[in-house]
Design a protein around this motif. Structure first.
Motif, PDB file in Angstrom:
ATOM      1  N   LEU A 492      12.131 -40.060   8.251  1.00  0.00           N
ATOM      2  CA  LEU A 492      13.472 -39.929   7.694  1.00  0.00           C
ATOM      3  C   LEU A 492      14.534 -40.509   8.625  1.00  0.00           C
ATOM      4  O   LEU A 492      15.714 -40.527   8.289  1.00  0.00           O
ATOM      5  CB  LEU A 492      13.786 -38.453   7.427  1.00  0.00           C
ATOM      6  CG  LEU A 492      12.962 -37.792   6.317  1.00  0.00           C
ATOM      7  CD1 LEU A 492      13.194 -36.292   6.313  1.00  0.00           C
ATOM      8  CD2 LEU A 492      13.307 -38.389   4.967  1.00  0.00           C
ATOM      9  N   TYR A 741       7.428 -31.067   9.093  1.00  0.00           N
ATOM     10  CA  TYR A 741       8.137 -30.934   7.808  1.00  0.00           C
ATOM     11  C   TYR A 741       7.415 -31.647   6.671  1.00  0.00           C
ATOM     12  O   TYR A 741       7.941 -31.743   5.555  1.00  0.00           O
ATOM     13  CB  TYR A 741       9.575 -31.450   7.917  1.00  0.00           C
ATOM     14  CG  TYR A 741       9.731 -32.906   8.259  1.00  0.00           C
ATOM     15  CD1 TYR A 741       9.684 -33.888   7.281  1.00  0.00           C
ATOM     16  CD2 TYR A 741       9.948 -33.300   9.569  1.00  0.00           C
ATOM     17  CE1 TYR A 741       9.848 -35.220   7.592  1.00  0.00           C
ATOM     18  CE2 TYR A 741      10.120 -34.631   9.900  1.00  0.00           C
ATOM     19  CZ  TYR A 741      10.070 -35.598   8.903  1.00  0.00           C
ATOM     20  OH  TYR A 741      10.232 -36.926   9.223  1.00  0.00           O
ATOM     21  N   LEU A 769      13.108 -29.435   8.660  1.00  0.00           N
ATOM     22  CA  LEU A 769      14.260 -30.196   8.172  1.00  0.00           C
ATOM     23  C   LEU A 769      15.567 -29.716   8.792  1.00  0.00           C
ATOM     24  O   LEU A 769      16.574 -30.423   8.718  1.00  0.00           O
ATOM     25  CB  LEU A 769      14.355 -30.113   6.644  1.00  0.00           C
ATOM     26  CG  LEU A 769      13.280 -30.868   5.856  1.00  0.00           C
ATOM     27  CD1 LEU A 769      13.622 -30.876   4.381  1.00  0.00           C
ATOM     28  CD2 LEU A 769      13.112 -32.293   6.369  1.00  0.00           C
ATOM     29  N   VAL A 797      19.095 -36.218   5.235  1.00  0.00           N
ATOM     30  CA  VAL A 797      17.751 -35.657   5.360  1.00  0.00           C
ATOM     31  C   VAL A 797      17.364 -34.905   4.091  1.00  0.00           C
ATOM     32  O   VAL A 797      16.280 -35.100   3.539  1.00  0.00           O
ATOM     33  CB  VAL A 797      17.673 -34.710   6.577  1.00  0.00           C
ATOM     34  CG1 VAL A 797      16.405 -33.871   6.544  1.00  0.00           C
ATOM     35  CG2 VAL A 797      17.715 -35.520   7.861  1.00  0.00           C
ATOM     36  N   TYR A 801      14.375 -36.227   1.490  1.00  0.00           N
ATOM     37  CA  TYR A 801      13.107 -35.576   1.779  1.00  0.00           C
ATOM     38  C   TYR A 801      12.114 -35.678   0.623  1.00  0.00           C
ATOM     39  O   TYR A 801      10.904 -35.870   0.834  1.00  0.00           O
ATOM     40  CB  TYR A 801      13.315 -34.107   2.137  1.00  0.00           C
ATOM     41  CG  TYR A 801      12.005 -33.365   2.276  1.00  0.00           C
ATOM     42  CD1 TYR A 801      11.160 -33.617   3.363  1.00  0.00           C
ATOM     43  CD2 TYR A 801      11.577 -32.456   1.313  1.00  0.00           C
ATOM     44  CE1 TYR A 801       9.945 -32.990   3.486  1.00  0.00           C
ATOM     45  CE2 TYR A 801      10.358 -31.813   1.435  1.00  0.00           C
ATOM     46  CZ  TYR A 801       9.546 -32.081   2.513  1.00  0.00           C
ATOM     47  OH  TYR A 801       8.339 -31.453   2.631  1.00  0.00           O
ATOM     48  N   GLU A 805       7.536 -36.189   0.440  1.00  0.00           N
ATOM     49  CA  GLU A 805       6.779 -34.943   0.383  1.00  0.00           C
ATOM     50  C   GLU A 805       5.275 -35.178   0.494  1.00  0.00           C
ATOM     51  O   GLU A 805       4.538 -34.323   0.986  1.00  0.00           O
ATOM     52  CB  GLU A 805       7.088 -34.205  -0.925  1.00  0.00           C
ATOM     53  CG  GLU A 805       8.481 -33.615  -0.937  1.00  0.00           C
ATOM     54  CD  GLU A 805       8.784 -32.894  -2.229  1.00  0.00           C
ATOM     55  OE1 GLU A 805       9.797 -32.206  -2.296  1.00  0.00           O
ATOM     56  OE2 GLU A 805       7.976 -33.025  -3.176  1.00  0.00           O
TER      57      GLU A 805
END
Length: 810
Positions: A492, A741, A769, A797, A801, A805
């Motif tokens: 990210l 994360y 996160l 972020v 996200y 995943e």
């Protein structure tokens, strides 16, 4: 609360003439360990702030109520009922004086309502000559609601409370914290998430105390020369001050104004009957919303329509400046047209506030920037003790922008000269604003669309526009930044950094690249347009062998996650690693050129430390002799986690890792580095198996940080770690930080939620996160030398996200 209320001239004049100016202390420069006293009415939160302050500064908390009972053997209420008003009044003042006299250093002292008496205030006023005495206030409606007061009782309390201003030398507005909603009503399941309680209040008041005590400066001395915390804005190149008028604040959502500004220039441009409290609230709101220093300025035309004499106007002007000093603003503008005596007095009592001597010509006239009168004003400001000087001149000629540069070059030629701000006003002065290097006044796109033309200067650029102009004129060069590691496909970081570049008007780019060796990293970073790299596993420890100079943090941790270029500079033949040479490098960020070496730093621990400070509950505040921490893993992030715990004051830390030898290596590193911080010389201890009972003689951990991946990385199987139940016996719960994360809901977090539900223990959960943007924010500032748009990076972020995943962990 509106601040644009206009009084009739007669009312304004009466208010100004009757305004009693508190006695100005000889100095606000107190020894760092001076005890700090909190005073104010019931309901303003003194006890809570006292606890926060004592915890943050590592001090003893003294409360007047408990001290009275300890000295007299009876509570204040019982004493009053037993001995009557007169004896209670006498004894209360006697005990207060004793409490103050016996605790002059190393304490946070919270005074009760006994501070309302005349003799008590006399004692507090005397104490304020040597120690900080902070008058705590908050919104009247909030106090009335908390104490359940009627209108008459609330009015009497507020009127009596104002007397505290005259026996204090500082003032703090305890801004309402929305995270406190529902604190009086227990959640249905008895759990709740205590992590969010008082987060903003803790951060606000801790920062205020850091400025007051100088502890922030002391902490920043450990920072690298590349950290913006290590250098004040006036020592950095091309810093911006968002120009904000007090009359417009109520029309703006201040959190939307974050855009890379290094300070806010708060202009007091209106009068109100309750001006002092409004000022305090506005300063508190700016600090919470934007988190940057405040430049406090009083506009002359506040008094233009009054019938006050010149002497009365000057008195009113300096009275308002005194208000700013009481609020602990970082910078204060003082107009050099006023008397030297008044300016000298403000400088002498300014404490840690830096004074900017200001000279303005609103109307264009014959003198130019080469006029000798400018140098006379500069030398006068210097002689009066000003920390900086600002010259501003109206012009209708673009050619005047060149003479500004000549004037600044003349100042630069003076040895040990003061920092100087200089620019022209008006449309023709825009290029002088862009080329000005310190606190260039800027506006914001939100203000351009919501604030009337009469209330903002349309010729001011935004911070983003000013920065874009520097790239367009090649003052700054577009640079390449990278995220380098074995598995970075789903990082990210590019989204966060790219969004920050756009907000700040930078022409840089950021990309994630997979690398398999240190040679790959070296090859990429030799590009003349290389700006910096975020280093991730498995290279954080390995990369130290290629780094010429390291920050204090990177050395202590034994790992680096940030790589910066050191370039060959003009008239500079060697790289000696001195602070001076590194400062020169830091002030050349944004410029391309041949790279001769690398500088290494570590921001991983900052992300962890920030989240720990936010989420540790009052019941689990770190106590060196009691608090126990646990770190899972033994890589670069585990090292950062241990270092963050040590920075927080934890002196009993355990480690667990599947490969015991790796844990032992890390433990040896920190036990050697921090041998003097523990009585037995062993801060970090290794747990060899999850089947072990928690070691006898140590409390169960209240800080747990997992630093192992939840997905496969570089061919290694995921850890899928869960805590042994025999290690989760803390009766007060604690905080669990999960750095992975992907996936966000790891096996560990699922387990802690279940334990929390079954045991009703107050475990606070912090997922990856929340940590990720905090270390990236610090990394952005190291790499660019610019204030990060924190809110935008955190938002980026969350928004991005979902795309990752199913990807790999950073």
């Amino acid at each position: 609360m509106a601040v644009t209320t206009q009084l009739a001239p007669s009312a304004l004049e009466t208010s100004l003439r009757l305004e009693s100016r508190p006695q100005t202390p000889s100095s606000r420069q107190f020894p760092p360990d001076s005890s700090i006293v909190l005073i104010g009415s019931r309901g303003v939160g003194k006890r809570t702030l006292g606890f926060i302050g004592a915890t943050h500064l590592g001090r003893r908390l003294i409360t007047e109520d408990h001290y009275f009972q300890r000295v007299t053997g009876i509570s204040r209420g019982d004493f009053l009922r037993t001995y009557g008003n007169q004896e209670f009044y006498r004894r209360n003042v006697e005990v207060l004086k004793q409490m103050l006299d016996q605790h002059r250093s190393g304490c946070m002292i919270e005074c009760g309502m006994g501070s309302l008496s005349h003799q008590a205030q006399k004692a507090l006023k005397e104490y304020s000559k040597t120690n900080p005495v902070i008058y705590v206030t908050r919104g009247s409606e909030r106090i009335r609601s908390l104490l359940r007061l009627g209108e008459e009782e609330a009015a009497r309390l507020e009127a009596a409370d104002l007397s505290h201003r005259n026996c204090s030398n500082l003032e703090y507005y305890n801004l309402y914290d929305p995270s406190c909603d529902g604190m009086d009503t227990p959640p249905e399941n008895g759990l709740g998430n205590q992590s969010s309680r008082l987060k903003s209040v803790k951060e606000d008041f801790s920062n205020f105390l850091d400025f007051l005590t100088g502890q922030g400066l002391a902490r920043n001395s450990l920072e690298s020369p590349f950290s913006i915390a290590a250098l004040p804005p006036e020592c950095r190149s091309y810093t911006y001050a968002l120009s904000l008028r007090m009359s417009t604040i109520s029309d703006l959502d201040l959190v939307e104004l974050e855009a890379g500004a290094d300070a806010v220039q708060l202009k007091v441009d209106t009068w109100s009957r309750d001006l002092k409290k409004i000022l305090a609230k506005n300063v508190a709101t700016i600090r919470r919303s934007l988190g940057v220093p405040i430049i406090f300025q009083v506009e002359d035309y506040v008094f233009e329509n009054s019938m006050l004499s010149m002497a009365e106007k000057e008195h009113a002007y300096f009275n308002l400046l005194e208000c700013g000093l009481r609020l602990g603003v970082e910078y204060m503008v003082v107009d050099l047209k006023y008397s030297s005596d008044n300016i000298s007095q403000i400088v002498q009592c300014s404490g840690r506030t830096k004074v900017i001597g200001h000279h303005l010509h609103r109307e264009e006239n014959s003198w130019g920037w080469d006029d000798e009168s400018r140098m006379i004003q500069y030398r006068r400001a210097q002689g009066l003790g000003c920390d900086m000087v600002r010259f501003v001149r109206a012009t209708s000629k673009a050619s005047d922008n060149d003479t500004v540069k000549t004037f600044l070059a003349k100042i630069d030629s003076i040895p040990d000269h003061l920092p100087v701000i200089a620019y022209n006003l008006g449309e023709h002065g825009r290029s002088s604003l862009v080329s000005n290097r310190i606190f260039t006044p800027v506006t914001h796109p939100v203000m351009q669309s919501t604030v009337s033309v009469s209330q903002i200067r349309r010729f001011l650029p935004t911070a983003s526009e000013a920065m874009q102009s520097l790239y367009q004129s090649r003052v700054l060069d577009p640079l390449h930044f990278y995220h380098l590691g074995a598995s970075v496909f789903y990082s990210l970081s590019p989204a966060m950094h790219t969004a920050a570049y756009q907000v700040c008007g930078m022409s840089n780019d950021f990309q994630s690249l997979q690398v398999s060796s240190l040679e790959d990293i070296h090859r990429l970073c030799q590009d003349t347009n290389f700006g910096g790299a975020a280093i991730t596993q498995p290279f954080k420890v390995q990369v130290l062998s290629r780094i010429a100079t390291k920050s204090y943090h990177a050395k202590a941790i034994g790992a680096a996650n940030t790589l910066l270029p050191l370039r060959m500079m003009p008239n500079y033949s060697s790289l000696d690693g001195s602070i001076q040479s590194l400062l020169r490098q830091a002030n050349q960020r944004g410029k391309s050129g041949p790279i001769v070496a690398y500088y290494g730093d570590n921001t991983d621990f900052l992300g962890i430390l920030t989240c720990l400070r936010r989420n540790i509950s009052p019941r689990n505040v770190v106590q060196p002799s009691k608090t126990t921490g646990l770190v899972i893993g033994a890589g670069g992030m585990a090292r950062a986690a241990i270092y963050a715990m040590i920075q927080l004051g934890c002196r009993k830390i355990f480690m667990y890792n599947r490969t015991v030898e790796h844990s032992q290596d890390v433990a040896r590193h920190f036990n050697s580095w921090a041998s003097g911080l523990s009585s037995d010389g062993e801060i970090v201890k290794v747990l060899k198996a999850t089947t072990e009972e928690w070691p006898a003689g140590y409390r169960q951990p209240t800080i747990i940080i997992s630093c192992v991946p939840a997905r496969s990385v570089a061919g290694q199987p995921p850890s899928n770690f869960e805590m042994p139940t025999q290690w989760l016996g803390s009766p007060t719960g604690g905080v669990v930080i999960e750095l992975a994360y992907l996936p966000l809901d790891t096996p560990l977090l699922k387990q802690i939620r279940l334990v929390r539900e079954e045991t009703k223990q107050a475990w606070v959960i912090v997922d990856g996160l929340e940590v990720l943007p905090e270390q990236a924010i610090a990394q952005f500032e190291l790499m660019t030398g610019r204030k990060a748009p924190k809110r935008r990076m955190r938002l980026e972020v969350l928004q991005n996200y979902h795309r990752y995943e199913e990807g790999r962990e950073l």
